[in-house]
Design a protein around this motif. Sequence first.
Motif, PDB file in Angstrom:
ATOM      1  N   LEU A  34       0.789  -1.133   0.134  1.00 32.05           N
ATOM      2  CA  LEU A  34       0.253   0.056  -0.120  1.00 32.05           C
ATOM      3  C   LEU A  34       0.924   1.356  -0.039  1.00 32.05           C
ATOM      4  O   LEU A  34       0.407   2.120  -0.648  1.00 32.05           O
ATOM      5  CB  LEU A  34      -0.803   0.058   1.188  1.00 32.05           C
ATOM      6  N   ILE A  35       1.884   1.272   0.771  1.00 38.28           N
ATOM      7  CA  ILE A  35       2.880   2.368   1.018  1.00 38.28           C
ATOM      8  C   ILE A  35       3.555   2.709  -0.474  1.00 38.28           C
ATOM      9  O   ILE A  35       3.796   3.628  -1.033  1.00 38.28           O
ATOM     10  CB  ILE A  35       3.835   2.187   2.119  1.00 38.28           C
ATOM     11  N   LEU A  36       4.000   1.514  -1.042  1.00 36.95           N
ATOM     12  CA  LEU A  36       4.459   1.542  -2.291  1.00 36.95           C
ATOM     13  C   LEU A  36       3.600   1.989  -3.549  1.00 36.95           C
ATOM     14  O   LEU A  36       4.066   3.084  -4.251  1.00 36.95           O
ATOM     15  CB  LEU A  36       4.978   0.289  -2.905  1.00 36.95           C
ATOM     16  N   VAL A  37       2.338   1.704  -3.382  1.00 37.82           N
ATOM     17  CA  VAL A  37       1.333   2.106  -4.399  1.00 37.82           C
ATOM     18  C   VAL A  37       1.087   3.422  -3.907  1.00 37.82           C
ATOM     19  O   VAL A  37       0.942   4.236  -5.187  1.00 37.82           O
ATOM     20  CB  VAL A  37       0.072   1.458  -4.495  1.00 37.82           C
ATOM     21  N   LEU A  38       0.917   4.025  -2.916  1.00 38.53           N
ATOM     22  CA  LEU A  38       0.605   5.306  -2.628  1.00 38.53           C
ATOM     23  C   LEU A  38       1.693   6.168  -3.253  1.00 38.53           C
ATOM     24  O   LEU A  38       1.767   7.207  -3.559  1.00 38.53           O
ATOM     25  CB  LEU A  38       0.209   5.271  -1.061  1.00 38.53           C
ATOM     26  N   GLY A  39       3.013   5.794  -2.944  1.00 38.49           N
ATOM     27  CA  GLY A  39       4.257   6.516  -3.025  1.00 38.49           C
ATOM     28  C   GLY A  39       4.311   6.552  -4.500  1.00 38.49           C
ATOM     29  O   GLY A  39       4.573   7.770  -5.138  1.00 38.49           O
ATOM     30  N   VAL A  40       4.025   5.493  -5.443  1.00 44.28           N
ATOM     31  CA  VAL A  40       4.146   5.604  -6.887  1.00 44.28           C
ATOM     32  C   VAL A  40       3.095   6.643  -7.560  1.00 44.28           C
ATOM     33  O   VAL A  40       3.174   7.417  -8.443  1.00 44.28           O
ATOM     34  CB  VAL A  40       3.895   4.258  -7.559  1.00 44.28           C
ATOM     35  N   TYR A  44       3.822   9.996  -9.515  1.00 43.21           N
ATOM     36  CA  TYR A  44       3.233  10.030 -10.697  1.00 43.21           C
ATOM     37  C   TYR A  44       1.900  10.933 -10.907  1.00 43.21           C
ATOM     38  O   TYR A  44       1.544  11.551 -11.984  1.00 43.21           O
ATOM     39  CB  TYR A  44       3.147   8.763 -11.540  1.00 43.21           C
ATOM     40  N   GLY A  45       1.219  10.630 -10.002  1.00 45.79           N
ATOM     41  CA  GLY A  45      -0.247  11.419  -9.906  1.00 45.79           C
ATOM     42  C   GLY A  45      -0.195  12.653  -9.432  1.00 45.79           C
ATOM     43  O   GLY A  45      -1.368  13.400  -9.566  1.00 45.79           O
ATOM     44  N   LYS A  46       0.849  13.205  -8.693  1.00 42.90           N
ATOM     45  CA  LYS A  46       0.984  14.536  -8.282  1.00 42.90           C
ATOM     46  C   LYS A  46       0.592  15.903  -9.254  1.00 42.90           C
ATOM     47  O   LYS A  46      -0.100  16.640  -8.988  1.00 42.90           O
ATOM     48  CB  LYS A  46       2.208  14.913  -7.614  1.00 42.90           C
ATOM     49  N   GLY A  47       1.181  15.615 -10.397  1.00 45.01           N
ATOM     50  CA  GLY A  47       1.069  16.556 -11.519  1.00 45.01           C
ATOM     51  C   GLY A  47      -0.444  16.453 -12.083  1.00 45.01           C
ATOM     52  O   GLY A  47      -0.944  17.733 -12.085  1.00 45.01           O
ATOM     53  N   VAL A  48      -1.001  15.278 -11.990  1.00 43.59           N
ATOM     54  CA  VAL A  48      -2.366  15.387 -12.664  1.00 43.59           C
ATOM     55  C   VAL A  48      -3.198  15.741 -11.616  1.00 43.59           C
ATOM     56  O   VAL A  48      -4.400  16.543 -11.662  1.00 43.59           O
ATOM     57  CB  VAL A  48      -2.776  13.851 -12.824  1.00 43.59           C
ATOM     58  N   LEU A  49      -3.177  15.306 -10.304  1.00 43.82           N
ATOM     59  CA  LEU A  49      -4.048  16.016  -9.260  1.00 43.82           C
ATOM     60  C   LEU A  49      -3.776  17.465  -9.091  1.00 43.82           C
ATOM     61  O   LEU A  49      -4.823  18.192  -8.823  1.00 43.82           O
ATOM     62  CB  LEU A  49      -3.469  15.271  -7.950  1.00 43.82           C
TER      63      LEU A  49
END
Length: 184
Positions: A34-40, A44-49
Amino acid sequence: MRSVSEIVAPSSYWTLAASFGSNTNILEINLINLILVLGVLFYYGKGVLINFLENRKRTILNTISDAEERYKEATEKLKRARTRLQQAKVKAAEIRINQLTQMDREQRDLVDAADEDLRRLEDSKNYTIRFEKQRAIEQVRQQVSRLASERALESLNSRLDNELHLRMIDYHIGLLRAMENATD
């Protein structure tokens, strides 16, 4: 036959996993995953968000700006409508006053015209009464005169005989000759 663990993960995987060490605690593995998925996702999703939130922020600000603009326009229209309403009220009051004044004037004119008609009718009535009175007096005079003439004629006829009649004619002829001689 092969076991389920061999089908899912070949034995070569287990040998690699054994060299790294295996953790059989499911809760720890899920937490790490979960931590790995959230980190990824965060990386990567920070720009989209951020783009999504920026677009949402712009949309909200534009909506607020449009609402404020419409509010200002509506407020201005309301002020103009109130001004026109006040002007209409003033105009209506002026019209009402003018109509009342005109009604009073027309009422006075009608009363004056009725008084004038009444006066003319009264004058006409008085004239008709005087005229009828004069006519009645004239008729009475004519009738009295006619009756007097008839009575005088009857009286003369009853008193006058031929001799008196001849003397009257001679007398009047004599008067006419005297008048004729006096004028010559």
